[in-house]
Write a protein that holds these residues in place. Structure first.
Motif, PDB file in Angstrom:
ATOM      1  N   VAL A 113       0.802  -1.227   0.000  1.00 40.81           N
ATOM      2  CA  VAL A 113       0.000   0.000   0.000  1.00 40.81           C
ATOM      3  C   VAL A 113       0.841   1.286   0.000  1.00 40.81           C
ATOM      4  CG1 VAL A 113      -2.038  -1.037   1.059  1.00 40.81           C
ATOM      5  CG2 VAL A 113      -0.261  -0.069   2.525  1.00 40.81           C
ATOM      6  N   ASP A 114       2.148   1.150  -0.109  1.00 45.70           N
ATOM      7  CA  ASP A 114       2.987   2.352  -0.034  1.00 45.70           C
ATOM      8  C   ASP A 114       3.318   2.861  -1.441  1.00 45.70           C
ATOM      9  OD1 ASP A 114       4.882   4.287   0.289  1.00 45.70           O
ATOM     10  OD2 ASP A 114       6.259   3.065   1.493  1.00 45.70           O
ATOM     11  N   PRO A 115       2.727   3.993  -1.840  1.00 47.84           N
ATOM     12  CA  PRO A 115       2.955   4.475  -3.215  1.00 47.84           C
ATOM     13  C   PRO A 115       4.394   4.902  -3.478  1.00 47.84           C
ATOM     14  CG  PRO A 115       1.509   6.005  -2.009  1.00 47.84           C
ATOM     15  CD  PRO A 115       1.808   4.856  -1.090  1.00 47.84           C
ATOM     16  N   SER A 116       5.174   5.130  -2.422  1.00 52.31           N
ATOM     17  CA  SER A 116       6.553   5.575  -2.651  1.00 52.31           C
ATOM     18  C   SER A 116       7.502   4.391  -2.871  1.00 52.31           C
ATOM     19  CB  SER A 116       7.032   6.425  -1.478  1.00 52.31           C
ATOM     20  OG  SER A 116       7.184   5.607  -0.334  1.00 52.31           O
ATOM     21  N   ASP A 117       6.984   3.181  -2.743  1.00 49.68           N
ATOM     22  CA  ASP A 117       7.819   1.987  -2.902  1.00 49.68           C
ATOM     23  C   ASP A 117       7.411   1.274  -4.199  1.00 49.68           C
ATOM     24  OD1 ASP A 117       8.807  -0.631  -2.878  1.00 49.68           O
ATOM     25  OD2 ASP A 117       8.719  -0.759  -0.685  1.00 49.68           O
ATOM     26  N   GLU A 118       8.290   1.345  -5.207  1.00 50.98           N
ATOM     27  CA  GLU A 118       7.943   0.805  -6.528  1.00 50.98           C
ATOM     28  C   GLU A 118       7.593  -0.678  -6.499  1.00 50.98           C
ATOM     29  OE1 GLU A 118      10.285   1.523 -10.183  1.00 50.98           O
ATOM     30  OE2 GLU A 118      10.442   3.568  -9.393  1.00 50.98           O
ATOM     31  N   VAL A 121       4.068  -1.074  -5.346  1.00 51.49           N
ATOM     32  CA  VAL A 121       3.080  -0.687  -6.361  1.00 51.49           C
ATOM     33  C   VAL A 121       2.976  -1.797  -7.422  1.00 51.49           C
ATOM     34  CG1 VAL A 121       2.517   1.009  -8.153  1.00 51.49           C
ATOM     35  CG2 VAL A 121       3.435   1.777  -5.955  1.00 51.49           C
ATOM     36  N   GLU A 122       4.110  -2.394  -7.760  1.00 50.20           N
ATOM     37  CA  GLU A 122       4.108  -3.482  -8.733  1.00 50.20           C
ATOM     38  C   GLU A 122       3.354  -4.704  -8.195  1.00 50.20           C
ATOM     39  OE1 GLU A 122       4.650  -3.839 -11.792  1.00 50.20           O
ATOM     40  OE2 GLU A 122       4.730  -6.025 -11.936  1.00 50.20           O
ATOM     41  N   LEU A 123       3.602  -5.009  -6.935  1.00 49.42           N
ATOM     42  CA  LEU A 123       2.910  -6.140  -6.315  1.00 49.42           C
ATOM     43  C   LEU A 123       1.395  -5.891  -6.296  1.00 49.42           C
ATOM     44  CD1 LEU A 123       3.375  -8.822  -4.881  1.00 49.42           C
ATOM     45  CD2 LEU A 123       3.826  -7.558  -2.756  1.00 49.42           C
ATOM     46  N   ALA A 124       1.011  -4.680  -5.967  1.00 46.63           N
ATOM     47  CA  ALA A 124      -0.416  -4.342  -5.944  1.00 46.63           C
ATOM     48  C   ALA A 124      -1.019  -4.404  -7.350  1.00 46.63           C
ATOM     49  CB  ALA A 124      -0.613  -2.953  -5.336  1.00 46.63           C
ATOM     50  N   THR A 125      -0.235  -4.003  -8.341  1.00 43.83           N
ATOM     51  CA  THR A 125      -0.702  -4.074  -9.731  1.00 43.83           C
ATOM     52  C   THR A 125      -1.066  -5.512 -10.090  1.00 43.83           C
ATOM     53  OG1 THR A 125       0.687  -2.203 -10.391  1.00 43.83           O
ATOM     54  CG2 THR A 125       0.036  -3.734 -12.143  1.00 43.83           C
ATOM     55  N   ILE A 126      -0.141  -6.436  -9.781  1.00 44.91           N
ATOM     56  CA  ILE A 126      -0.374  -7.852 -10.086  1.00 44.91           C
ATOM     57  C   ILE A 126      -1.584  -8.370  -9.306  1.00 44.91           C
ATOM     58  CG2 ILE A 126       0.623 -10.183  -9.842  1.00 44.91           C
ATOM     59  CD1 ILE A 126       1.880  -8.555 -12.122  1.00 44.91           C
ATOM     60  N   PRO A 352      -6.511  -2.089 -16.402  1.00 38.34           N
ATOM     61  CA  PRO A 352      -5.146  -1.715 -16.820  1.00 38.34           C
ATOM     62  C   PRO A 352      -4.983  -0.208 -16.975  1.00 38.34           C
ATOM     63  CG  PRO A 352      -5.993  -3.500 -18.198  1.00 38.34           C
ATOM     64  CD  PRO A 352      -7.128  -3.063 -17.326  1.00 38.34           C
ATOM     65  N   GLY A 353      -5.976   0.457 -17.498  1.00 41.25           N
ATOM     66  CA  GLY A 353      -5.911   1.905 -17.671  1.00 41.25           C
ATOM     67  C   GLY A 353      -5.817   2.621 -16.328  1.00 41.25           C
ATOM     68  N   TRP A 354      -6.660   2.229 -15.392  1.00 42.02           N
ATOM     69  CA  TRP A 354      -6.624   2.878 -14.069  1.00 42.02           C
ATOM     70  C   TRP A 354      -5.246   2.728 -13.435  1.00 42.02           C
ATOM     71  CZ3 TRP A 354     -11.719   0.011 -12.531  1.00 42.02           C
ATOM     72  CH2 TRP A 354     -12.823   0.715 -13.026  1.00 42.02           C
ATOM     73  N   VAL A 355      -4.736   1.487 -13.504  1.00 41.95           N
ATOM     74  CA  VAL A 355      -3.446   1.197 -12.890  1.00 41.95           C
ATOM     75  C   VAL A 355      -2.334   1.988 -13.587  1.00 41.95           C
ATOM     76  CG1 VAL A 355      -1.724  -0.640 -12.651  1.00 41.95           C
ATOM     77  CG2 VAL A 355      -4.102  -1.079 -12.019  1.00 41.95           C
ATOM     78  N   ALA A 356      -2.386   2.027 -14.915  1.00 43.21           N
ATOM     79  CA  ALA A 356      -1.352   2.734 -15.670  1.00 43.21           C
ATOM     80  C   ALA A 356      -1.336   4.220 -15.315  1.00 43.21           C
ATOM     81  CB  ALA A 356      -1.581   2.553 -17.172  1.00 43.21           C
ATOM     82  N   HIS A 357      -2.513   4.815 -15.195  1.00 47.53           N
ATOM     83  CA  HIS A 357      -2.573   6.246 -14.865  1.00 47.53           C
ATOM     84  C   HIS A 357      -2.092   6.502 -13.439  1.00 47.53           C
ATOM     85  CE1 HIS A 357      -4.458   8.176 -18.393  1.00 47.53           C
ATOM     86  NE2 HIS A 357      -4.882   6.956 -18.626  1.00 47.53           N
ATOM     87  N   TYR A 358      -2.466   5.644 -12.524  1.00 49.59           N
ATOM     88  CA  TYR A 358      -2.002   5.797 -11.135  1.00 49.59           C
ATOM     89  C   TYR A 358      -0.480   5.763 -11.095  1.00 49.59           C
ATOM     90  CZ  TYR A 358      -1.428   4.878  -6.121  1.00 49.59           C
ATOM     91  OH  TYR A 358      -1.042   4.952  -4.805  1.00 49.59           O
TER      92      TYR A 358
END
Ligand code: CMC
Length: 388
Positions: A113-118, A121-126, A352-358
């Motif tokens: 849940v930490d947006p500053s940790d890439e 964010v990748e784990l959340a995307t998956i 995918p669009g929502w995630v890409a924009h975030y």
């Protein structure tokens, strides 16, 4: 505030720069990362398009395989979450349930849940991509009082969603093999659409540094409204109503022109000539529903309604044409989806669009909290009567 420009609905305000999706509304052009949706519709798959939209480039075969494997591995939902879904009102609207469920992902997966940790964010995307179809299918199974079907990691993304929804017999129906292909194509055509209401919402929520689950849940809620994604459900209800009430098409259009109702599935903020997605979807609908002996009743009605509207100056003067939602519903119904699941399908496609924009926003050098201004039109300063 005298300096600010009033722009209701942000019709003329760009709030970010983006590399994801290009739209030319006058020419009816839509491209994801530079690739036209017409080409992607013929040559690609939803998973490849999702990768393209999120990561910016088409995947190499090895990358696609890895992406697909990660999604399979993460498709399960925690047992407690299953119990939570099962406890929600079974007749509740699936979009309300879906948004709630996605919101709780932040609580089940606090390690992403930490947006500053890439890496987070990748784990959340998956996790989002992997679990949304599982959650959606479970909501559907609950709504018809059937046992959930667990994800099968031998199946592809779309096949697995269809199987979790309808069981093993889905491909035995009317559509046969076309079923999976048609769902895949519809998802491709929904994958992104720059700053539509739900994506703008995802960015707005994300701009406060809220986590990606919270932001996507907000996007799902924005999508649910009938002016946006909820239009696919509203179109089918409109067609049903026209058919069942015996109101003629001309009479119905008179009611639209008298502003009693809107012609659902028509009109778009950006497209003023045609919506290229609608062209593709109408083609798919013809392929599936325009059967010689037994043409689909609602599809035939939709064709007549479109033709009558396009022959009427009310619609042409205002540049109102069928949008992405006009023909999707008749296809989804033939597939066996209940009307209230249509917008859920839109959500699976748009993820995918929502995630890409975030994600893009997190790396934008101009990243700033979304905070529009207003023009105040309330009363001037008044003295509170309690103070004498
Ligand atoms: N039926 C009748 N009149 C319409 C319609 C419609 N569907 N859409 C727009 N108009 C009229 C509107 O009344 C106005 O006329 P006037 O200038 O005489 O007042 C003019 O067209 C311009 O409309 P607007 O409300 O300024 O347009 P907008 O860009 O703010 O709204 C829209 C866009 C999509 C919300 C709207 O066209 C609409 O409500 N359409 C029906 C719902 C729908 O199909 N939504 C799906 C949109 S596409 C994909 C998605 O997001 O899901």
């Amino acid at each position: 505030t005298g300096m600010t420009t009033l722009d209701p609905g942000f019709g003329n305000t760009a709030s970010c720069s983006s590399k994801i999706t290009y739209i030319d509304g006058a020419a009816g052009i839509l491209r994801y990362r530079g690739y036209s949706i017409e080409d992607l519709a013929v040559g690609s798959t939803f998973l490849e398009v999702a990768y393209l939209v999120i990561y910016g480039e088409l995947p190499e075969p090895g990358q696609l395989k890895e992406f697909s494997e990660k999604l399979r591995e993460n498709a399960d939902i925690p047992a407690e979450m299953g119990a939570f879904l099962d406890a929600m009102p079974r007749n509740g609207h699936p979009m309300a349930l879906l948004a709630s469920a996605v919101n709780t992902l932040a609580a089940y997966y606090e390690d992403s849940v930490d947006p500053s940790d890439e890496a987070q964010v990748e784990l959340a995307t998956i996790r989002l991509m992997a679990k949304l179809p599982t959650i959606a299918a479970r909501i559907y199974r609950n709504s018809i009082g059937e046992q959930p079907i667990a994800p099968d990691d031998s199946l592809g993304y779309v096949e697995n969603f269809i199987r979790m929804t309808f069981g093993d017999n889905a491909a035995d129906g009317e559509l046969g093999d076309l079923f999976g292909k048609a769902v895949d194509l519809l998802l491709i055509l929904h994958a992104d659409h720059e700053l539509n209401c739900s994506t703008a919402t995802v960015r707005t929520v994300g701009s406060s540094q809220a986590d990606i689950y919270a932001s996507v849940a907000a996007g799902i809620n924005a999508l649910s409204g009938p002016s946006h994604g909820g239009a696919n459900q509203a179109v089918l209800e409109m067609l049903d109503e026209i058919r069942d009430s015996g109101v003629g098409i001309e009479e119905f259009l008179e009611r639209v022109k008298a502003r009693e109702v809107r012609l659902m599935g028509f009109g778009h903020r950006v497209y003023k000539n045609f919506d290229p997605r609608s062209k593709e979807i109408k083609g798919l609908a013809s392929q599936i529903l325009d059967r010689d002996e037994n043409p689909d009743e609602l599809f035939t009605l939709a064709l007549k309604l479109e033709a009558a509207a396009l022959a009427d100056s009310y619609f042409t003067e205002r540049k109102l044409y069928p949008n992405v939602d006009f023909y999707t519903g008749v296809i989804y119904r033939t597939m066996g989806f209940p009307t209230n699941m249509f917008t859920v399908l839109f959500a699976i496609g748009r993820l995918p669009g929502w995630v890409a924009h975030y994600r893009e926003q997190l790396h934008d050098p101009a990243f700033r909290i979304a905070r529009p201004r207003q023009h105040y039109i309330g009363s001037e300063e008044r003295r509170y009567p309690g103070l004498s």
